[in-house]
Design a protein around this motif. Structure first.
Motif, PDB file in Angstrom:
ATOM      1  N   GLN A  21     -14.900 -28.006  10.345  1.00  0.00           N
ATOM      2  CA  GLN A  21     -13.472 -27.694  10.363  1.00  0.00           C
ATOM      3  C   GLN A  21     -12.766 -28.131   9.085  1.00  0.00           C
ATOM      4  O   GLN A  21     -11.806 -27.492   8.641  1.00  0.00           O
ATOM      5  CB  GLN A  21     -12.790 -28.369  11.565  1.00  0.00           C
ATOM      6  CG  GLN A  21     -12.970 -27.638  12.873  1.00  0.00           C
ATOM      7  CD  GLN A  21     -12.122 -28.216  13.994  1.00  0.00           C
ATOM      8  OE1 GLN A  21     -11.774 -29.405  13.995  1.00  0.00           O
ATOM      9  NE2 GLN A  21     -11.792 -27.389  14.970  1.00  0.00           N
ATOM     10  N   LEU A  22     -13.227 -29.208   8.481  1.00  0.00           N
ATOM     11  CA  LEU A  22     -12.554 -29.773   7.310  1.00  0.00           C
ATOM     12  C   LEU A  22     -13.120 -29.253   5.996  1.00  0.00           C
ATOM     13  O   LEU A  22     -12.745 -29.731   4.918  1.00  0.00           O
ATOM     14  CB  LEU A  22     -12.640 -31.305   7.343  1.00  0.00           C
ATOM     15  CG  LEU A  22     -11.938 -31.966   8.537  1.00  0.00           C
ATOM     16  CD1 LEU A  22     -12.263 -33.454   8.595  1.00  0.00           C
ATOM     17  CD2 LEU A  22     -10.425 -31.764   8.462  1.00  0.00           C
ATOM     18  N   GLY A  23     -14.016 -28.258   6.041  1.00  0.00           N
ATOM     19  CA  GLY A  23     -14.616 -27.720   4.831  1.00  0.00           C
ATOM     20  C   GLY A  23     -13.588 -27.087   3.898  1.00  0.00           C
ATOM     21  O   GLY A  23     -12.641 -26.452   4.341  1.00  0.00           O
ATOM     22  N   THR A  24     -13.788 -27.249   2.602  1.00  0.00           N
ATOM     23  CA  THR A  24     -12.819 -26.749   1.620  1.00  0.00           C
ATOM     24  C   THR A  24     -13.456 -25.811   0.596  1.00  0.00           C
ATOM     25  O   THR A  24     -12.963 -25.670  -0.524  1.00  0.00           O
ATOM     26  CB  THR A  24     -12.144 -27.919   0.880  1.00  0.00           C
ATOM     27  OG1 THR A  24     -13.140 -28.679   0.177  1.00  0.00           O
ATOM     28  CG2 THR A  24     -11.406 -28.826   1.840  1.00  0.00           C
ATOM     29  N   THR A  25     -14.566 -25.161   0.967  1.00  0.00           N
ATOM     30  CA  THR A  25     -15.276 -24.320  -0.003  1.00  0.00           C
ATOM     31  C   THR A  25     -15.637 -22.969   0.608  1.00  0.00           C
ATOM     32  O   THR A  25     -16.053 -22.892   1.765  1.00  0.00           O
ATOM     33  CB  THR A  25     -16.583 -25.007  -0.453  1.00  0.00           C
ATOM     34  OG1 THR A  25     -16.298 -26.315  -0.911  1.00  0.00           O
ATOM     35  CG2 THR A  25     -17.246 -24.220  -1.568  1.00  0.00           C
ATOM     36  N   THR A  26     -15.433 -21.909  -0.172  1.00  0.00           N
ATOM     37  CA  THR A  26     -16.074 -20.609   0.062  1.00  0.00           C
ATOM     38  C   THR A  26     -16.487 -20.080  -1.309  1.00  0.00           C
ATOM     39  O   THR A  26     -16.231 -20.720  -2.337  1.00  0.00           O
ATOM     40  CB  THR A  26     -15.143 -19.577   0.743  1.00  0.00           C
ATOM     41  OG1 THR A  26     -14.121 -19.201  -0.178  1.00  0.00           O
ATOM     42  CG2 THR A  26     -14.525 -20.129   2.018  1.00  0.00           C
ATOM     43  N   HIS A  38      -6.022 -21.553   0.661  1.00  0.00           N
ATOM     44  CA  HIS A  38      -6.003 -20.268   1.340  1.00  0.00           C
ATOM     45  C   HIS A  38      -7.423 -19.769   1.626  1.00  0.00           C
ATOM     46  O   HIS A  38      -8.253 -19.670   0.721  1.00  0.00           O
ATOM     47  CB  HIS A  38      -5.272 -19.268   0.440  1.00  0.00           C
ATOM     48  CG  HIS A  38      -5.106 -17.906   1.009  1.00  0.00           C
ATOM     49  ND1 HIS A  38      -4.460 -17.676   2.206  1.00  0.00           N
ATOM     50  CD2 HIS A  38      -5.474 -16.685   0.545  1.00  0.00           C
ATOM     51  CE1 HIS A  38      -4.448 -16.381   2.444  1.00  0.00           C
ATOM     52  NE2 HIS A  38      -5.056 -15.758   1.467  1.00  0.00           N
ATOM     53  N   GLU A  39      -7.713 -19.517   2.910  1.00  0.00           N
ATOM     54  CA  GLU A  39      -8.950 -18.877   3.346  1.00  0.00           C
ATOM     55  C   GLU A  39     -10.227 -19.668   3.067  1.00  0.00           C
ATOM     56  O   GLU A  39     -11.266 -19.103   2.781  1.00  0.00           O
ATOM     57  CB  GLU A  39      -9.055 -17.467   2.752  1.00  0.00           C
ATOM     58  CG  GLU A  39      -8.039 -16.501   3.350  1.00  0.00           C
ATOM     59  CD  GLU A  39      -8.122 -16.381   4.858  1.00  0.00           C
ATOM     60  OE1 GLU A  39      -9.223 -16.121   5.388  1.00  0.00           O
ATOM     61  OE2 GLU A  39      -7.101 -16.589   5.530  1.00  0.00           O
ATOM     62  N   VAL A  40     -10.134 -21.014   3.142  1.00  0.00           N
ATOM     63  CA  VAL A  40     -11.326 -21.833   3.343  1.00  0.00           C
ATOM     64  C   VAL A  40     -11.210 -22.370   4.772  1.00  0.00           C
ATOM     65  O   VAL A  40     -10.160 -22.251   5.401  1.00  0.00           O
ATOM     66  CB  VAL A  40     -11.426 -22.987   2.313  1.00  0.00           C
ATOM     67  CG1 VAL A  40     -11.521 -22.428   0.908  1.00  0.00           C
ATOM     68  CG2 VAL A  40     -10.259 -23.967   2.445  1.00  0.00           C
ATOM     69  N   PRO A  41     -12.280 -22.947   5.348  1.00  0.00           N
ATOM     70  CA  PRO A  41     -12.160 -23.414   6.733  1.00  0.00           C
ATOM     71  C   PRO A  41     -10.954 -24.332   6.959  1.00  0.00           C
ATOM     72  O   PRO A  41     -10.226 -24.160   7.938  1.00  0.00           O
ATOM     73  CB  PRO A  41     -13.494 -24.132   6.957  1.00  0.00           C
ATOM     74  CG  PRO A  41     -14.453 -23.349   6.114  1.00  0.00           C
ATOM     75  CD  PRO A  41     -13.679 -22.993   4.872  1.00  0.00           C
ATOM     76  N   ASN A  42     -10.722 -25.312   6.081  1.00  0.00           N
ATOM     77  CA  ASN A  42      -9.522 -26.143   6.177  1.00  0.00           C
ATOM     78  C   ASN A  42      -8.395 -25.405   5.462  1.00  0.00           C
ATOM     79  O   ASN A  42      -8.032 -25.706   4.325  1.00  0.00           O
ATOM     80  CB  ASN A  42      -9.771 -27.514   5.545  1.00  0.00           C
ATOM     81  CG  ASN A  42      -8.680 -28.500   5.882  1.00  0.00           C
ATOM     82  OD1 ASN A  42      -7.817 -28.245   6.716  1.00  0.00           O
ATOM     83  ND2 ASN A  42      -8.704 -29.654   5.230  1.00  0.00           N
ATOM     84  N   ASN A  43      -7.823 -24.452   6.184  1.00  0.00           N
ATOM     85  CA  ASN A  43      -6.991 -23.406   5.591  1.00  0.00           C
ATOM     86  C   ASN A  43      -5.552 -23.877   5.381  1.00  0.00           C
ATOM     87  O   ASN A  43      -4.602 -23.298   5.907  1.00  0.00           O
ATOM     88  CB  ASN A  43      -7.043 -22.175   6.504  1.00  0.00           C
ATOM     89  CG  ASN A  43      -6.483 -20.930   5.863  1.00  0.00           C
ATOM     90  OD1 ASN A  43      -6.249 -20.878   4.678  1.00  0.00           O
ATOM     91  ND2 ASN A  43      -6.269 -19.909   6.679  1.00  0.00           N
ATOM     92  N   LEU A  44      -5.393 -24.961   4.609  1.00  0.00           N
ATOM     93  CA  LEU A  44      -4.067 -25.428   4.227  1.00  0.00           C
ATOM     94  C   LEU A  44      -3.589 -24.541   3.086  1.00  0.00           C
ATOM     95  O   LEU A  44      -3.933 -24.740   1.930  1.00  0.00           O
ATOM     96  CB  LEU A  44      -4.133 -26.895   3.807  1.00  0.00           C
ATOM     97  CG  LEU A  44      -4.398 -27.874   4.963  1.00  0.00           C
ATOM     98  CD1 LEU A  44      -4.882 -29.209   4.449  1.00  0.00           C
ATOM     99  CD2 LEU A  44      -3.138 -28.056   5.802  1.00  0.00           C
ATOM    100  N   SER A  45      -2.785 -23.563   3.424  1.00  0.00           N
ATOM    101  CA  SER A  45      -2.580 -22.422   2.542  1.00  0.00           C
ATOM    102  C   SER A  45      -1.186 -22.391   1.944  1.00  0.00           C
ATOM    103  O   SER A  45      -0.183 -22.577   2.639  1.00  0.00           O
ATOM    104  CB  SER A  45      -2.833 -21.126   3.313  1.00  0.00           C
ATOM    105  OG  SER A  45      -2.795 -20.022   2.453  1.00  0.00           O
ATOM    106  N   ALA A  46      -1.152 -22.143   0.639  1.00  0.00           N
ATOM    107  CA  ALA A  46       0.090 -21.848  -0.072  1.00  0.00           C
ATOM    108  C   ALA A  46      -0.015 -20.436  -0.622  1.00  0.00           C
ATOM    109  O   ALA A  46      -1.107 -19.929  -0.873  1.00  0.00           O
ATOM    110  CB  ALA A  46       0.306 -22.852  -1.201  1.00  0.00           C
TER     111      ALA A  46
END
Length: 795
Positions: free
Chosen positions: A537-542, A707-715
């Motif tokens: 859930q906390l992943g930050t990579t694609t 934006h659009e990584v699992p941890n989707n804290l998006s601006a």
């Protein structure tokens, strides 16, 4: 002088005392005994260390009445502001700047639909009785307690909450899913005004004759109006500072793939951040019914929930359930449109919007045989061509309250499948697991049957049969799976596949987030646990950034000559596409992404449609294709006398990137860290007005993810700095070997009452990626109760 000093001191003490009394009068009451009319027996409400109420009643009527009461004391202003937004009544308390917002929501016909929906309901069903009991609890709290601080600041007068309000908020939530208002005007403009070469980057089919017949062709005024409508649609959600549904992750893993041997359920719906947070947590207990739920304002049925036997999460289906339709008007009678081979009358009526500090505003609402005329919301700026809206929310039976009432009790696959069939709009993916060992997923929506060859990504021609809806497909055509052989299900807003092979138009998110989750979940060597699910859930990579940079890094190396900038290029080339708060590559990439978009798209689209493009998923889809196509027509700058190339455009964008970051953070690139540029502030509706922001808002916090990584804290795509707008509205993890030890987190706090200790007590833990127990066993609740409120029958 001494006497004056004493007088001043006494005045200050009185003012401080009065202020303390005022604040205290607004706080929730979580212990002691309170009388509540219409109860059949006493109800116990135990509050845990996070302020979550654990409600125990002798019957469901008392249970839901108590839920309404405690929900209102923590979230009454949220209930008020959401019903006003949905029903087009914000200008009455927030002033003339919200008039266009109200016009748009009146044009959506949510108010009338709610009235009609309530009128046709069977008032004797358990679901309807539960709703009425809940609303009675809300209204009893409002009638017997001091108004929230926000009511005093804005001059809001109390009025009862009704079932129509509940259904209206449901309409707002459905509208917040609908990207058509932004995407369809944009894509139609690109196709019909710019041409097929410009459409390629968006991967949309070309129709040589355009969207419309010659008789209904759009004028320059029409295009301007459609651009204004798209921008208004975006700004009504952004400026309101209220929850907007954006995406989600959810997965269910069968016992064969978990360490415990029982299914594991995970979910984190992605919703615009706000204060208070969108979800209200509560545990409900009555004979024959037990649920730990996450509730929306004015809704007694949990949209997310679990107990010892089953649980579910939701993601957004992203199906296209709203069409915009350009009408052909009668040149001799502008009140008529061409419909099925004849002129048909539009209906019309006047609406009056109350405006704080001004006279009421009157405007006309019209409706064609296709649906409401939505560009009437632009008032005097409305274009020549009426644009109607067909929306499944208004057209389907949509017994959604009954659906979620049943979902709250669905302890088998069959029961949840039946419940999902009743959730017809908005489109939702229901991801389910139970302690028996089952996992399942159903795309819940009623899918319209459109004429063959119609692409609803574009504005449709009302004078033809393009906008006709022949029927709805049966639920068996909806994407769905039950106990798949691979042992897991993942849902992340990517395009699903129907078991019958039908096409399902939609505004789906990038596939990369779902692929990243699927890649890890499919590893046969991994036995899944709660701890491993946290990391997922906390992943930050694609690999999205890598797709864009792979063709552009060689271009940058070729066109940039300054040695110090070459060091930055190599730093970007070495970046792994991850978004921890200390990353410099993330900052470089995101600023470059905006400058590249600005140089490529802005000159063709103009200010309004370019802003709209950045708010849609179309930009996400377009950028990798643009980067890879050296010959795209988008590289040419219309404002330049010389032909432009990819090389030149990339060079200009890179120089703008470096210049902007230096101006913000200095000449040392080591200072350009992601957490400095990418921050999360939880914003209250009143926090948009200084100095109230310092009082009501929570943050800022350095934020990982994007934006659009699992941890989707998006601006949004734009110039740095980047304020985070949406992301995981909760993170839930449940292992059905020990469902009593479920984990979750609230992004801010359980309470929406300013100065309450639970107003923002989870915000730091949330941004740090921590989890807290969702207590549900009797022993756990009893051992962690910090206060007990007893509600007793009374008048």
């Amino acid at each position: 002088m001494k006497r004056s000093f004493y007088v001043i001191a006494v005045v200050l003490v009185l003012v401080a005392g009065g202020g303390a009394w005022y604040v205290h009068s607004k706080q929730p009451v979580r212990d002691g005994e309170m009388k509540l009319a219409h109860l059949n027996a006493p109800v116990s409400v135990r509050y845990d260390e996070r302020g979550v109420p654990h409600i125990k009643a002798d019957n469901e009527d008392d249970l839901y009445r108590a839920l309404g009461y405690v929900h209102a004391q923590d979230r009454l202003f949220q209930m008020e502001i959401l019903r006003r937004l949905a029903r087009g009544e914000l200008a009455e308390i927030l002033g003339p700047k919200l008039v266009n917002n109200d016009k748009l929501f009146r044009s959506l016909r949510i108010r009338e639909h709610a009235d009609e929906y309530v009128a046709r309901q069977d008032k004797n069903t358990p679901a309807w009785k539960a709703l009425q009991a809940y609303l009675d609890g809300v209204n009893q709290y409002q009638d017997t307690h001091s108004s929230p601080i926000e009511f005093d600041v804005l001059g809001i007068e109390k009025r009862p909450f009704t079932a129509q309000d509940t259904l209206s908020i449901g309409g707002y939530l459905a509208y917040s899913f609908a990207a058509a208002f932004r995407t369809e005007p944009l894509m139609t403009f690109v196709r019909d005004r710019l041409g097929p070469d410009y459409l390629k980057v968006f991967d949309q089919p070309w129709q040589p004759d355009g969207a419309l017949t010659q008789a209904a062709v759009l004028s320059d005024r029409d295009w301007q109006g459609l651009g204004d409508l798209a921008l208004l649609s975006y700004q009504t959600l952004e400026k309101a500072g209220l929850p907007e549904f954006e995406g989600s992750n959810a997965w269910a893993v069968s016992g064969s793939r978990t360490q415990s041997g029982k299914p594991l359920l995970a979910g984190d719906p992605h919703i615009r951040f706000s204060v208070p947070a969108v979800w209200y947590e509560a545990q409900l207990s009555a004979p024959g019914f037990e649920l730990y739920g996450h509730f929306q304002a004015l809704n007694p049925f949990a949209l997310l929930g679990h107990n010892m036997d089953f649980g579910w999460s939701l993601t957004m289906f992203q199906n296209d359930d709203l069409d915009l339709i350009a009408e052909k008007t009668n040149p001799d009678n502008p009140g008529q449109v061409w419909y099925h081979g004849a002129w048909a009358d539009m209906t019309s009526r006047q609406e009056q919007i109350k405006v704080k500090g001004q006279e009421p505003v009157t405007f006309m609402l019209r409706q064609s045989p296709h649906g409401p005329i939505v560009n009437d919301a632009l008032g005097n700026a409305a274009p020549d061509t009426p644009v109607a809206m067909w929306w499944s929310f208004l057209e389907s039976e949509n017994p959604i309250l009954q659906g979620f009432y049943e979902a709250n009790r669905a302890d088998t696959l069959e029961k949840m499948r039946t419940a999902a069939q009743k959730i017809q709009s908005p489109g939702l993916n229901v991801v389910y697991a139970n302690a028996r060992g089952d996992i399942g997923w159903w795309a819940a929506a009623q899918l319209p049957v459109r004429p063959a060859g119609v692409n609803p990504t574009f504005i449709l021609d009302g004078s033809s049969d393009q906008a006709d809806k022949n029927d709805f497909y049966p639920f068996t055509a909806n994407p769905q799976e039950e106990n798949p052989a691979r042992g897991y299900i993942v849902s992340a807003n990517f395009q699903p596949v129907s078991p019958t092979g039908i096409e399902i138009p939609g505004y789906y998110n990038l596939a990369e987030r779902g692929r990243q989750l699927d890649k890890q979940l499919s590893d046969p060597e991994v036995k899944w646990t709660l701890e491993k699910s946290k990391a997922l859930q906390l992943g930050t990579t694609t690999d999205y950034a890598a797709q864009i940079l792979k063709p552009l890094i060689p271009v940058l190396r070729r066109v940039i000559s300054a040695p110090e900038e070459h060091d930055l290029i190599e730093r970007l080339a070495a970046w792994k596409g991850d978004y921890p708060v200390d990353s410099v590559g993330a900052t470089l990439f995101n600023q470059f992404l905006f400058n590249l978009s600005d140089q490529a798209f802005h000159d063709e689209l103009g200010d309004g449609l370019f802003t709209t493009l950045l708010s849609t998923r179309m930009i996400d889809m377009a950028l990798p294709r643009l980067a890879a196509d050296a010959n795209s027509v988008w590289w040419n700058n219309r404002n330049s006398n010389e032909p432009e190339s990819r090389d030149n455009t990339v060079k200009v964008a890179w120089h703008a990137t470096v210049s902007h970051l230096k101006s913000l953070y200095g000449v040392n690139p080591d200072e350009w860290t992601w957490g400095k540029a990418h921050t999360l502030t939880h914003e209250h509706p009143l926090g948009r007005q200084p100095p109230l922001d310092m009082l009501f808002n929570v943050g800022p916090f350095a934020a990982p993810g994007t934006h659009e990584v699992p941890n989707n804290l998006s601006a949004g795509i734009g110039n740095a700095p980047w304020p985070v707008s949406y992301g995981p509205s909760t993170r839930r993890l449940i292992d059905f070997a020990e469902p009593a030890h479920a984990l979750g987190i609230n992004p801010v706090g359980q309470s929406g009452v300013l100065f309450d200790k639970h107003y923002a007590d989870q915000a730091t833990r949330y941004i740090n990626g921590e989890y807290v127990p969702e207590r549900s066993s009797e022993k756990d609740v009893e051992g962690n109760s910090e206060a007990v409120l007893k509600l007793v029958p009374g008048r």
